[in-house]
Design a protein around this motif. Structure first.
Motif, mmCIF file in Angstrom:
data_model
loop_
_atom_site.group_PDB
_atom_site.id
_atom_site.type_symbol
_atom_site.label_atom_id
_atom_site.label_comp_id
_atom_site.label_asym_id
_atom_site.label_seq_id
_atom_site.Cartn_x
_atom_site.Cartn_y
_atom_site.Cartn_z
ATOM 1 N N ASP A 6 1.545 5.551 -2.099
ATOM 2 C CA ASP A 6 1.190 6.357 -2.864
ATOM 3 C C ASP A 6 2.513 7.201 -3.069
ATOM 4 O OD1 ASP A 6 0.519 9.002 -4.177
ATOM 5 O OD2 ASP A 6 -1.163 9.210 -2.670
ATOM 6 N N ASN A 33 -12.227 10.326 -2.895
ATOM 7 C CA ASN A 33 -12.142 11.091 -1.528
ATOM 8 C C ASN A 33 -13.526 11.584 -1.039
ATOM 9 O OD1 ASN A 33 -12.020 13.664 0.240
ATOM 10 N ND2 ASN A 33 -9.677 13.251 -0.269
ATOM 11 N N LEU A 66 -14.165 -2.984 -4.551
ATOM 12 C CA LEU A 66 -12.862 -3.541 -4.666
ATOM 13 C C LEU A 66 -12.570 -4.801 -5.422
ATOM 14 C CD1 LEU A 66 -11.411 -3.184 -0.956
ATOM 15 C CD2 LEU A 66 -11.262 -1.659 -2.845
ATOM 16 N N ILE A 95 0.953 -1.267 -0.078
ATOM 17 C CA ILE A 95 0.079 0.075 0.030
ATOM 18 C C ILE A 95 0.958 1.425 0.045
ATOM 19 C CG2 ILE A 95 -1.908 1.210 1.370
ATOM 20 C CD1 ILE A 95 -1.872 -1.948 2.634
ATOM 21 N N LYS A 131 -6.708 1.898 -6.987
ATOM 22 C CA LYS A 131 -6.581 3.389 -6.822
ATOM 23 C C LYS A 131 -7.425 3.985 -5.623
ATOM 24 C CE LYS A 131 -4.904 3.856 -11.438
ATOM 25 N NZ LYS A 131 -5.061 4.588 -12.854
ATOM 26 N N PHE A 132 -6.571 4.656 -4.835
ATOM 27 C CA PHE A 132 -7.400 5.313 -3.635
ATOM 28 C C PHE A 132 -7.685 6.748 -4.046
ATOM 29 C CE2 PHE A 132 -5.574 1.815 -1.406
ATOM 30 C CZ PHE A 132 -6.455 0.977 -1.014
ATOM 31 N N ASN A 133 -8.365 7.261 -5.068
ATOM 32 C CA ASN A 133 -8.481 8.488 -5.469
ATOM 33 C C ASN A 133 -9.814 9.026 -5.415
ATOM 34 O OD1 ASN A 133 -9.063 7.028 -7.511
ATOM 35 N ND2 ASN A 133 -8.849 8.564 -9.056
#
Length: 185
Positions: free
Chosen positions: A99, A137, A184, A97, A133-135
């Motif tokens: 960024d 928000n 996910l 994990i 991708k954790f974009n």
């Protein structure tokens, strides 16, 4: 003039050699103090772990003890840590994990390139790898994200950080999306 440049470089060489002597002496004293106190520092732990894992039998014995390995802040892994992690994983039990935009430990020899190489490989090799991708928000107002994206679109590029922010990393407000989009799977 050439003569002046040569004189300056000669003087610089002497200062550099003296500085190297001081650093070497410091390293000797530091190592001696650690031995006397029977302590290790973080670099020692990396060094001795690598030495231990070079023995294949030992590495395999340790590897068997881990069902899964999770590494947070993977963008800040250095070459030694990556060697350790590779030695302990079977490939399918390795979860990273990170960024790359948040990589801040270059001064401690972190190598964001390790992260970027895997990220780019995993984008293509999806059979055994997955990029999430954790974009999306959900914390920030869409106007704040709009502002941040406009700044980062210009600052974070393949040339500066190794990713194309406007293409691959822009923040999107979760409130603007159908919740079913967040999955996910």
């Amino acid at each position: 003039s050439y003569e002046e440049d040569f004189r300056r470089l000669t003087a610089l060489k002497e200062h550099t050699q003296n500085f190297i002597k001081i650093i070497k002496r410091f390293a000797e004293i530091y190592a001696e103090n650690k031995r006397e106190e029977n302590v290790l520092d973080f670099n020692d732990l990396e060094h001795y772990t690598i030495k231990l894992l070079k023995d294949e039998e030992t590495a395999n014995e340790i590897k068997q003890k881990f069902s899964y390995i999770f590494v947070d802040e993977y963008q800040d892994v250095n070459d030694k840590q990556e060697y350790i992690l590779k030695s302990l994983t079977s490939g399918s039990n390795y979860n990273m994990i990170g960024d790359v935009k948040q990589s801040i430990y270059k001064f401690r020899n972190s190598s964001p390139k390790i992260f970027l190489d895997k990220y780019n490989k995993f984008l293509v090799d999806t059979e055994s790898n997955k990029v999430i991708k954790f974009n999306l928000n959900f914390r920030s107002n869409k106007n704040i994200l709009f502002f941040a994206n406009n700044i980062f679109d210009k600052l974070i590029t393949n040339k500066t950080v190794g990713i194309n922010y406007s293409k691959d990393a822009r923040f999107e407000s979760l409130s603007e999306f159908d919740k079913s989009r967040v999955s996910l799977n």
